[in-house]
Scaffold this motif. Sequence first.
Motif, PDB file in Angstrom:
ATOM      1  N   VAL A 155     -21.499   2.764 -28.384  1.00 45.64           N
ATOM      2  CA  VAL A 155     -20.584   3.888 -28.575  1.00 45.64           C
ATOM      3  C   VAL A 155     -19.318   3.667 -27.754  1.00 45.64           C
ATOM      4  O   VAL A 155     -19.378   3.442 -26.540  1.00 45.64           O
ATOM      5  CB  VAL A 155     -21.246   5.223 -28.178  1.00 45.64           C
ATOM      6  CG1 VAL A 155     -20.295   6.390 -28.482  1.00 45.64           C
ATOM      7  CG2 VAL A 155     -22.577   5.409 -28.908  1.00 45.64           C
ATOM      8  N   TRP A 156     -18.172   3.733 -28.435  1.00 48.71           N
ATOM      9  CA  TRP A 156     -16.866   3.572 -27.815  1.00 48.71           C
ATOM     10  C   TRP A 156     -16.062   4.849 -28.052  1.00 48.71           C
ATOM     11  O   TRP A 156     -16.120   5.437 -29.130  1.00 48.71           O
ATOM     12  CB  TRP A 156     -16.135   2.378 -28.418  1.00 48.71           C
ATOM     13  CG  TRP A 156     -16.877   1.084 -28.224  1.00 48.71           C
ATOM     14  CD1 TRP A 156     -17.895   0.602 -28.979  1.00 48.71           C
ATOM     15  CD2 TRP A 156     -16.658   0.136 -27.190  1.00 48.71           C
ATOM     16  NE1 TRP A 156     -18.345  -0.603 -28.492  1.00 48.71           N
ATOM     17  CE2 TRP A 156     -17.594  -0.918 -27.392  1.00 48.71           C
ATOM     18  CE3 TRP A 156     -15.764   0.047 -26.118  1.00 48.71           C
ATOM     19  CZ2 TRP A 156     -17.660  -2.027 -26.544  1.00 48.71           C
ATOM     20  CZ3 TRP A 156     -15.820  -1.063 -25.281  1.00 48.71           C
ATOM     21  CH2 TRP A 156     -16.762  -2.080 -25.496  1.00 48.71           C
ATOM     22  N   THR A 157     -15.316   5.285 -27.026  1.00 50.21           N
ATOM     23  CA  THR A 157     -14.620   6.559 -27.163  1.00 50.21           C
ATOM     24  C   THR A 157     -13.217   6.503 -26.577  1.00 50.21           C
ATOM     25  O   THR A 157     -12.916   5.676 -25.711  1.00 50.21           O
ATOM     26  CB  THR A 157     -15.417   7.691 -26.463  1.00 50.21           C
ATOM     27  OG1 THR A 157     -14.799   8.954 -26.735  1.00 50.21           O
ATOM     28  CG2 THR A 157     -15.479   7.479 -24.964  1.00 50.21           C
ATOM     29  N   SER A 158     -12.362   7.377 -27.088  1.00 54.53           N
ATOM     30  CA  SER A 158     -11.004   7.537 -26.584  1.00 54.53           C
ATOM     31  C   SER A 158     -10.654   9.015 -26.653  1.00 54.53           C
ATOM     32  O   SER A 158     -10.926   9.673 -27.661  1.00 54.53           O
ATOM     33  CB  SER A 158     -10.024   6.710 -27.412  1.00 54.53           C
ATOM     34  OG  SER A 158      -8.690   6.912 -26.983  1.00 54.53           O
ATOM     35  N   LYS A 159     -10.069   9.545 -25.578  1.00 53.34           N
ATOM     36  CA  LYS A 159      -9.779  10.966 -25.511  1.00 53.34           C
ATOM     37  C   LYS A 159      -8.288  11.204 -25.297  1.00 53.34           C
ATOM     38  O   LYS A 159      -7.604  10.425 -24.638  1.00 53.34           O
ATOM     39  CB  LYS A 159     -10.560  11.623 -24.367  1.00 53.34           C
ATOM     40  CG  LYS A 159     -12.072  11.566 -24.523  1.00 53.34           C
ATOM     41  CD  LYS A 159     -12.774  12.256 -23.369  1.00 53.34           C
ATOM     42  CE  LYS A 159     -14.291  12.209 -23.537  1.00 53.34           C
ATOM     43  NZ  LYS A 159     -14.989  12.874 -22.408  1.00 53.34           N
ATOM     44  N   SER A 160      -7.807  12.317 -25.885  1.00 55.60           N
ATOM     45  CA  SER A 160      -6.443  12.775 -25.647  1.00 55.60           C
ATOM     46  C   SER A 160      -6.464  14.291 -25.593  1.00 55.60           C
ATOM     47  O   SER A 160      -7.518  14.924 -25.754  1.00 55.60           O
ATOM     48  CB  SER A 160      -5.517  12.308 -26.768  1.00 55.60           C
ATOM     49  OG  SER A 160      -5.752  13.063 -27.941  1.00 55.60           O
TER      50      SER A 160
END
Length: 472
Positions: A181-186
Amino acid sequence: APARPTIPRSFHALAHYMYNSEDMICSYSTDCASEQPWRIVQDDAAGRLGLASGVQNKYAPVEYAGTPAEWFNMTTIYAGPDTFLLLNTLCYLQQGPIPKTDDADEQNAATEEADADAVTATSSSNRPVAKLRRAAEAGGVARKKHSSEDQTDDAFSGLFDWVAGAEYVGEAPCAAGTCQVWTSKSMAATQMLYADGDRPVAYEVLYGAAVNITYAFLTFDEGAPGDAAWASVFEAFTTEACFDAPPCAPLEVSDGEPFVMKTETLYVFHPENEFDIAGQDIGDALGDAFFVCETLETGMGDNNYAWISKWVLEYDATVIGQYLNCNGYPSSCMGFNDYHIGKEAALGLGFPTAGQCADNTLTGNWLSLPVGGMCSCSDCGVAPASDDLVLGVNCTWSATRVKTIDGECLIKDRDYLGACAVDGRAPFNAAAAALVAAFEDDDSGCTALDVGAPVTLEDTTTTSGRLGRTTA
């Protein structure tokens, strides 16, 4: 941490594309489980990404069986900085690039405003295709916001460009067994990729607690496909048709008349005390009966709809433009036709261009009333743009409200759903008859709501382009 996934920039895939855990287009299908999943094509060389789906519309008239008109087709195209939405070949600019400024604070404010607008818009809807449209809009913000920092303003951003800067957060169960699982937040959203090595298994975009967009991949292959079935994702798309949609061929004008005048009785289902139909969509009896039936059955409409109003519309029908897809109060419309009356078959059940230039006698019609074309509108609460508007010369429509009723009188007291069930699909003749009957006098129809006396045709006039007469 495992090696970061290397995902090709050109690919074609089949996937279930869901909005808040529901494949929204399935609401209109006869048997969604057996339909083809969404086709997704990313062509890096051409700088575009397309997501396409088509289902046989369960509301289509039986006479449409075996023809293109029985299908509900939706395609979202991301091309450069723009997002486009095609609904039965009608093309709309969904979202353009975020305005650029040299001032860092102004730039951040503009970006955050665009993000907030997309999230807010995604959590509400009115006309049936609104949630489909909002899903495309939200996806466009996520795709652009998380693209590589070194891309130019007008560069194409791929669906998975954001993975280059994503954080690995561990493993989780997935359709492939166990995925990384790879994630990016803004500030706008959280994106998550569930990968089996370099192969995407699922992709999720979360907008707070309100919106969840998910791609569940069934197949995923590198490279742009070569066969016609995949090429059809882009076949109806041209930017010209989106920015400058062609109108219908002009109707022939009778000798001595400056334009083709039409007068129609129309209906609109709306929230309480919201009478401004400028920048809204409205239907004839058959078309609005269709709208109310499918809205009640699918639950795709706005829960604030409470009243139904009957209007008389007089308009210049010489040129019919593209249907504006309008939602909300105040309205937000897709499309650039801000002058001519727009038209489509109910739910876009027409081919080509969703019935824009057809009579649509089996489905009824939906009309859009552009703000820039308004001559006068009783009870709209909006003044005309000027005092010298002339119908057929420098404006295209005038409307007068005739009567407003409580929606419960039609839907509950008069068993409207029973009439919808009698019809089952278009044409919704029984439902249209029930709708018309509800607006008869108060003795036989529904009681008029005391929301201010409607203005009669004799009470207000706007100069008409017709020689020697005035009209409301």
